[in-house]
Write an enzyme that holds these catalytic residues in place. Structure first.
Site, PDB file in Angstrom:
ATOM      1  N   GLU A  56       0.810  -1.218   0.000  1.00  0.00           N
ATOM      2  CA  GLU A  56       0.000   0.000   0.000  1.00  0.00           C
ATOM      3  C   GLU A  56       0.846   1.273   0.000  1.00  0.00           C
ATOM      4  O   GLU A  56       0.318   2.366  -0.222  1.00  0.00           O
ATOM      5  CB  GLU A  56      -0.954  -0.001   1.195  1.00  0.00           C
ATOM      6  CG  GLU A  56      -2.057  -1.044   1.052  1.00  0.00           C
ATOM      7  CD  GLU A  56      -3.009  -1.074   2.232  1.00  0.00           C
ATOM      8  OE1 GLU A  56      -2.645  -0.550   3.300  1.00  0.00           O
ATOM      9  OE2 GLU A  56      -4.108  -1.623   2.094  1.00  0.00           O
TER      10      GLU A  56
ATOM     11  N   GLU B 270       7.718 -21.973   7.441  1.00  0.00           N
ATOM     12  CA  GLU B 270       8.167 -21.098   8.521  1.00  0.00           C
ATOM     13  C   GLU B 270       9.253 -21.736   9.386  1.00  0.00           C
ATOM     14  O   GLU B 270       9.800 -21.086  10.273  1.00  0.00           O
ATOM     15  CB  GLU B 270       6.996 -20.693   9.406  1.00  0.00           C
ATOM     16  CG  GLU B 270       6.391 -21.805  10.235  1.00  0.00           C
ATOM     17  CD  GLU B 270       5.303 -21.288  11.164  1.00  0.00           C
ATOM     18  OE1 GLU B 270       5.399 -21.565  12.389  1.00  0.00           O
ATOM     19  OE2 GLU B 270       4.370 -20.622  10.687  1.00  0.00           O
TER      20      GLU B 270
END
Length: 268
Positions: free
Chosen positions: A78, A109
């Site tokens: 953004e 992960e």
């Protein structure tokens, strides 16, 4: 037991009516902003280190897995449309790569070396910053990434929702937002995720303001990617110059941004 894994303050959720469920979730959410407020000095200290580094050409990396990784990517993605910066200034990286944005990638992960490999694809230098995001503070991908970043001279910080976590121990600027047990036990996409989103918003927005990407209170460098934003930019120019909307819009479209249009007007 860690705070993020501790039992919910509520039980027998399946027996509650919809109104009660929503009310109780909302009551828990009220606690998040207060938890963030408690660590404002720590956020301040980190941002004050990031700003001069980015002024010198450094970049801001977010690394995370699962929900935490997605939130980092959201914040990074953004920044270009909101502040007009290039896509390589704030970079979100998720364990498992872009396919993990939509679907979980098994065991991604757990690799302590992969985050640094992912960062290294972009190259790195001493003015870069790496912020590890992990609600638990125990994610190997994130811990390994910040540890190697610090070894290579990069500034390191983290956002976690447990106290005294292994992740916090590896960074120079740990941000520990203790929001308490989740409404659904262990579901850190809820309060922990909200806390992480708030802190990420604060970091990126404050950094961009200090980099000169906001004037007054306006997004003068925003990208004109749709009609709504063109209308917003037109209003900004009209307010700043006193011109009518038709002329303001023509200036905006000619110069490509609110900042450039207003500067061109006042140079006359």
């Amino acid at each position: 037991m860690s705070t993020t894994e501790s039992n919910s303050l509520y039980d027998n959720l399946e027996n509650l009516d919809v109104a009660s469920l929503l009310k109780n979730i909302n009551q828990e959410d009220y606690k998040v902003a207060a938890a963030v407020e408690k660590i404002l000095p720590s956020i301040t200290a980190l941002v004050e280190q990031i700003v001069p580094r980015m002024q010198a050409g450094g970049r801001l990396f977010y690394i995370g897995a699962g929900t935490s990784g997605r939130l980092g990517i959201l914040d990074a993605s953004e920044c270009p449309p909101t502040f007009g910066v290039s896509h390589d200034r704030v970079i979100g990286i998720i364990a498992g790569g872009d396919k993990a944005i939509r679907k979980a990638v098994e065991n991604a992960e757990d690799d302590q070396n992969q985050a640094w490999n992912d960062i290294s694809v972009y190259g790195f230098h001493a003015s870069d910053t790496v912020i590890g995001i992990a609600a638990s503070g125990t994610t190997p991908y994130v811990i390994g990434g910040v540890k190697q970043a610090k070894t290579n001279g990069l500034l390191t910080g983290c956002i976690t929702c447990n106290s005294n976590s292994p992740l916090a121990a590896e960074v120079e600027f740990p941000l520990e937002v203790i929001v308490g047990p989740e409404f659904v036990t262990g579901s850190t996409r809820m309060k922990a995720g909200t806390a992480q989103k708030l802190v990420l918003n604060m970091i990126s927005t404050t950094v961009m303001i200090k980099l000169g990407r906001v004037k007054g209170n306006k997004m003068v460098d925003m990208q004109l990617s749709n009609e709504k934003l063109i209308k917003r930019g037109t209003r900004m120019i009209a307010e700043s110059t006193g011109l009518d909307e038709e002329i303001s819009k023509s200036l905006l479209l000619k110069h490509g941004s609110v900042r450039a249009a207003v500067e061109a007007f006042y140079k006359k």
